[in-house]
Write a protein that holds these residues in place. Structure first.
Motif, mmCIF file in Angstrom:
data_model
loop_
_atom_site.group_PDB
_atom_site.id
_atom_site.type_symbol
_atom_site.label_atom_id
_atom_site.label_comp_id
_atom_site.label_asym_id
_atom_site.label_seq_id
_atom_site.Cartn_x
_atom_site.Cartn_y
_atom_site.Cartn_z
ATOM 1 N N ARG A 292 0.846 -1.187 0.000
ATOM 2 C CA ARG A 292 0.000 0.000 0.000
ATOM 3 C C ARG A 292 0.883 1.238 0.000
ATOM 4 O O ARG A 292 1.919 1.270 0.643
ATOM 5 N N MET A 293 0.427 2.238 -0.713
ATOM 6 C CA MET A 293 1.239 3.436 -0.894
ATOM 7 C C MET A 293 0.336 4.663 -0.888
ATOM 8 O O MET A 293 -0.675 4.710 -1.598
ATOM 9 N N ASP A 294 0.703 5.641 -0.076
ATOM 10 C CA ASP A 294 -0.040 6.887 -0.041
ATOM 11 C C ASP A 294 0.137 7.646 -1.355
ATOM 12 O O ASP A 294 1.189 7.578 -1.996
ATOM 13 N N GLU B 186 3.172 9.776 -1.525
ATOM 14 C CA GLU B 186 4.385 8.965 -1.669
ATOM 15 C C GLU B 186 4.565 8.505 -3.117
ATOM 16 O O GLU B 186 5.682 8.504 -3.651
ATOM 17 N N ALA B 187 3.457 8.125 -3.764
ATOM 18 C CA ALA B 187 3.534 7.699 -5.156
ATOM 19 C C ALA B 187 4.044 8.830 -6.049
ATOM 20 O O ALA B 187 4.865 8.605 -6.943
ATOM 21 N N VAL C 275 -0.116 -2.857 -6.401
ATOM 22 C CA VAL C 275 0.005 -1.892 -5.311
ATOM 23 C C VAL C 275 -1.336 -1.186 -5.137
ATOM 24 O O VAL C 275 -2.048 -0.932 -6.110
ATOM 25 N N VAL D 105 -2.869 2.305 -4.161
ATOM 26 C CA VAL D 105 -2.574 3.729 -3.966
ATOM 27 C C VAL D 105 -3.764 4.327 -3.230
ATOM 28 O O VAL D 105 -4.914 4.173 -3.664
#
Length: 617
Positions: free
Chosen positions: A280-282, A285-286, A449, A451
């Motif tokens: 998982r990626m904010d 952050e992406a 992933v 987002v």
């Protein structure tokens, strides 16, 4: 002369016979894929969707049947009765599963003839796409198309079975509904019985699935056709299929678990095992690591190497010291020629004041200490290609923004410019050294992933207003609710607190392709009204567009959320196809035309009069 099928029944598919069937009587039916006439022996490869079996017609055994077989041509439809015989070892065809056996014909029925097709399903040189789409019924007989459509079926079935096992109901929602806020993109259907009014074909079942949650169906799904009148690309069609689901009382993590579960089942049905849970990626952050909200994790992330340069270095390179300096590393590209270096420049589409340093070696010659630090920070190997993207020192001062803004517009321009270049370099250089396996290869590297935490609103500079980044029924984060207390000045101000409102929205991304988007929805009418006000919508406008939905929210709406994923895109990736048209049975062209049925077409004056429509040319 053609024969009737009568009461003759097929006993085996053409791809089913094996050496263990030797001696059995079999009835096969299908198309003539190939005919080889050796005089007293005629060999016919008989094909259906399961495969091919060789059929032998022996003049010495039955002259009449042999004579009938001599008139067969490609794509004739026949039924053959005979005995399965094991081939001599020196005639075994190891390229097909039925290659150890053949069918010795005892009876043949010619069920239909065929004109000479513009191309044959077995042709190795593929004809142009327009011809394929015009004669789609021939194109769909090709092995690869049969494989793709079968895979599509297996994937959809696996998803259905998984969701049903999780307690979801498959419920159909209407195809004829009212126009959405994105009305310019709707396909409209005129009503004959209500002159001057129109239905719209749904871009998604969004409001209906939310109403199903209000209705008490805790878990809904649908593999549903949707319609969008927009410009087409390789991964976009005017009518498409999505996997649509909604749940009551979920946290985002619960939706993610369900999606990961059915994707694992779908990929398993296509012969691939994928690892869950997905990382998982904010959103922020992406953007900082990849310059895009759908990152391809097969490639290295950015490295901000601004601190590798001294202040004097930055000044000499005319780099803005207040903006990031992004190192883009493409692995194992090797040495580039001068021309190849020059070819990088046209790939760079600068946003704002972003500038490119395509020759890292030249930078290294001038600033060896900085280059050594950059190589270390970026994890650079000798065979890697590294380029730098920075802000120009000639740019004006950064816009003063409230503290809640995490990325300034100038920074975003650097990240976005680097993100586009990162993908362009990968497409041009990475595959020549095997960075990526071909999409359909068994060894495919699937990098999923999630987002999360997208911005709630996007500023529209042309219209000077805020738009919903996802859709206006997405719930904001609870802690960001105070920022929705919007007066007119906030609605019309690109630097207002609205820029910091985060949505409970999430995308699932695979290898740089967005498979689907979802969110936790707004279940309270007071919050929904505040969102409409933030979008500059008056009470009357909101009531006109969504009155039925706002009223439904007043009758005990539970918290709910869901997602929609593109089935066509999933199958396209699994099939290793370059276009959605390779996995949709009857697609449209890039001009939204169905070449096979010749649609769209004008309609007669009588129909137009009945509908009260006048066409202006």
């Amino acid at each position: 002369m053609l024969d009737f099928l009568g009461d003759l029944r097929r006993t085996h598919m053409c791809g089913a016979l094996r050496a263990s069937d030797s001696g059995k009587k079999a009835v096969l039916m299908g198309w003539v894929n190939r005919r080889r006439d050796l005089g007293n022996l005629i060999f016919v490869d008989l094909r259906d969707r399961s495969g091919v079996t060789q059929v032998v017609f022996n003049e010495e055994r039955d002259a009449a049947i042999h004579e009938k077989a001599s008139g067969l041509r490609n794509e004739y439809v026949i039924a053959v009765t005979g005995r399965v015989k094991q081939r001599d070892p020196n005639t075994v065809n190891k390229n097909i599963p039925t290659g150890e056996v053949e069918l010795v014909a005892e009876e043949i029925r010619l069920l239909n003839e065929s004109k000479q097709p513009p191309f044959l399903p077995g042709d190795t040189a593929l004809t142009n796409e327009e011809t394929r789409l015009k004669y789609r019924y021939i194109d769909l007989r090709r092995d690869v198309m049969q494989f793709n459509i079968e895979m599509r079926h297996k994937v959809a079935l696996a998803i259905r079975n998984y969701l049903a096992g999780q307690g979801f109901f498959e419920i159909e929602t209407p195809f004829m509904t009212r126009s959405t806020p994105e009305g310019a993109r709707d396909y409209l259907v005129p009503s004959r019985v209500q002159p001057g009014t129109f239905y719209a074909l749904p871009q998604s079942p969004q409001l209906f699935k939310q109403i199903l949650m209000i209705s008490g169906f805790d878990k809904y799904f649908q593999i549903v056709r949707c319609f969008r009148d927009e410009d087409l690309r390789a991964d976009r069609q005017p009518e498409f299929t999505q996997i649509d689901l909604e749940m009551s009382y979920p946290q985002p993590e619960r939706v993610w678990e369900v999606v990961e579960g059915f994707l694992a089942a779908a990929f398993k049905a296509a012969g691939h095992d994928i690892k869950v849970p997905f990382p998982r990626m904010d959103y922020d952050e992406a953007i900082r690591l990849y310059g895009i909200d759908k990152p391809d994790l097969r490639l290295p992330a950015f490295a901000d190497v601004r601190d590798c340069f001294t202040a004097e270095n930055l000044q000499e390179l005319a780099i803005n010291p207040n903006l990031p300096v992004i190192a883009i590393r493409t692995p194992r590209v090797g040495e580039l020629s001068r021309k190849e270096r020059d070819d990088i420049k046209p790939m760079f589409h600068a946003k704002g004041e972003a500038k490119l340093f395509e020759d890292f070696k030249r930078v290294g010659n001038k600033f060896p200490a900085a280059a050594a630090e950059i190589a270390k920070k970026a994890g650079m190997d000798e065979s890697d290609l590294v380029v730098l993207v920075s802000g120009s020192a000639l740019a004006g001062p950064q816009t003063a923004l409230p503290a809640h803004r995490k990325v300034t517009p100038q920074e975003l321009a650097i990240y976005a410019s680097a993100g586009l270049l990162r993908l362009a370099l990968a497409q041009k250089y990475a595959d020549r050294h095997g960075i990526f396996a071909k999409t359909g290869d068994p060894g495919k590297d699937f990098r999923f992933v999630w987002v999360t935490n997208f911005p709630m609103f996007e500023w529209d500079e042309a219209d000077k207003r805020w738009n919903a980044a996802h859709h206006p029924f997405t719930s904001p984060h609870e802690e960001d609710m105070p920022k929705l207390e919007t007066g007119v000045e906030l609605v019309s101000d690109p630097q207002s607190a609205l820029s910091a409102v985060r949505a409970l929205a999430y995308d699932v991304v695979l290898n740089g392709t967005e498979l689907g988007s979802g969110s936790i929805r707004i279940h309270r009418q007071d919050v929904q009204r505040r969102i409409f006000r933030a979008l500059g919508m008056t009470e009357e406008e909101a009531r006109s567009r969504f009155g039925f939905f706002l009223e439904a929210l007043e009758y005990g709406t539970p918290p709910h959320g869901g997602i929609a994923l593109g089935l066509d895109r999933i199958v396209m990736i699994l099939a290793g196809a370059e276009s959605l048209r390779e996995v949709i049975p009857f697609p449209k062209t890039a001009r939204a035309v169905d070449l096979m049925v010749d649609a769209p077409t004008p309609v007669g004056e009588r129909q137009l009069r009945e509908l009260g429509i006048v066409v202006k040319k």
